[in-house]
Design a protein around this motif. Sequence first.
Motif, PDB file in Angstrom:
ATOM      1  N   LEU A 192      11.551  -4.294  -3.870  1.00  0.00           N
ATOM      2  CA  LEU A 192      11.668  -3.922  -2.456  1.00  0.00           C
ATOM      3  C   LEU A 192      13.004  -4.353  -1.870  1.00  0.00           C
ATOM      4  O   LEU A 192      13.594  -3.632  -1.061  1.00  0.00           O
TER       5      LEU A 192
ATOM      6  N   MET B 242      15.410  -1.808  -3.142  1.00  0.00           N
ATOM      7  CA  MET B 242      15.220  -0.534  -2.459  1.00  0.00           C
ATOM      8  C   MET B 242      15.708  -0.604  -1.010  1.00  0.00           C
ATOM      9  O   MET B 242      16.304   0.345  -0.511  1.00  0.00           O
ATOM     10  N   PHE B 243      15.470  -1.714  -0.355  1.00  0.00           N
ATOM     11  CA  PHE B 243      15.952  -1.871   1.014  1.00  0.00           C
ATOM     12  C   PHE B 243      17.480  -1.887   1.052  1.00  0.00           C
ATOM     13  O   PHE B 243      18.091  -1.354   1.975  1.00  0.00           O
TER      14      PHE B 243
ATOM     15  N   SER C  89      19.422  -0.205  -0.567  1.00  0.00           N
ATOM     16  CA  SER C  89      19.970   1.155  -0.666  1.00  0.00           C
ATOM     17  C   SER C  89      20.307   1.736   0.706  1.00  0.00           C
ATOM     18  O   SER C  89      21.073   2.687   0.807  1.00  0.00           O
ATOM     19  N   SER C  90      19.763   1.130   1.767  1.00  0.00           N
ATOM     20  CA  SER C  90      20.074   1.629   3.118  1.00  0.00           C
ATOM     21  C   SER C  90      21.472   1.231   3.568  1.00  0.00           C
ATOM     22  O   SER C  90      22.110   1.955   4.315  1.00  0.00           O
TER      23      SER C  90
ATOM     24  N   CYS D  45       7.584   0.944  -0.175  1.00  0.00           N
ATOM     25  CA  CYS D  45       8.879   1.626  -0.038  1.00  0.00           C
ATOM     26  C   CYS D  45       8.847   2.637   1.095  1.00  0.00           C
ATOM     27  O   CYS D  45       9.826   2.799   1.824  1.00  0.00           O
TER      28      CYS D  45
ATOM     29  N   THR E  62      11.686   0.944   3.291  1.00  0.00           N
ATOM     30  CA  THR E  62      13.012   1.429   2.915  1.00  0.00           C
ATOM     31  C   THR E  62      13.467   2.572   3.812  1.00  0.00           C
ATOM     32  O   THR E  62      12.821   3.617   3.848  1.00  0.00           O
TER      33      THR E  62
ATOM     34  N   ASN F   5      16.099   4.383   3.370  1.00  0.00           N
ATOM     35  CA  ASN F   5      16.722   5.426   2.560  1.00  0.00           C
ATOM     36  C   ASN F   5      15.614   6.198   1.828  1.00  0.00           C
ATOM     37  O   ASN F   5      15.168   5.814   0.752  1.00  0.00           O
TER      38      ASN F   5
ATOM     39  N   SER G  69      13.887   6.152  -2.041  1.00  0.00           N
ATOM     40  CA  SER G  69      12.439   5.947  -2.149  1.00  0.00           C
ATOM     41  C   SER G  69      11.781   7.077  -2.929  1.00  0.00           C
ATOM     42  O   SER G  69      10.929   6.827  -3.784  1.00  0.00           O
TER      43      SER G  69
END
Length: 184
Positions: free
Chosen positions: A24, A27-28, A30-31, A71, A75, A77, A81
């Motif tokens: 996570l 994935m976070f 990625s923003s 996600c 997330t 993004n 996701s």
Amino acid sequence: MSKHKNSTTAFRVALGGICAAVCLLLMFSSSFLPGLSYAIPVFAGVLMVVMIVETDSKWAIADYCAVSLLCIFITPNFEASLLFILFMGYYPILQFWLSKKKSKLFQWAVKLAVFNVAIVIYYNLFKFIFVSVDMLEGTEFLGKYALPLLWAEAQICFLVYDKFLSLTIDVYINWFRKKILRRK
């Protein structure tokens, strides 16, 4: 019972929580690292290898499902996701399972079928969610060959990804577990 006799439920839950948290976090990230929208889901998915090797496929799938669900809510993004949910998150588990099968033809038939179905679903969901974004923007000079060429490129990228994942699994099992974790 897990294939590892000393793997208690507490260990599996803790490892699942750690892997989910790191997934996570990736994935976070990625923003605020949008240039890595394709790479971050790959690295997050690699953590599923840790789950399947250290516990079993049921725990790895549960971890994948938990991360996929979270996600959606955490997330920002959605592109990253979607990639994680539709392919990058579960493929390491599938590839690990397929590597146990003897028939290489069966392995590659399943791998390519799963990848191509995931890509079609991703493309259609992307067009549905991001109506204002054209995935084929910048490929106008290729004309009617744009989509087939992108499809061929995706197949090549998949082959590279599959090889990367195989090498990652091999390094984790045969080097990291033995040298760093001191597990057999």
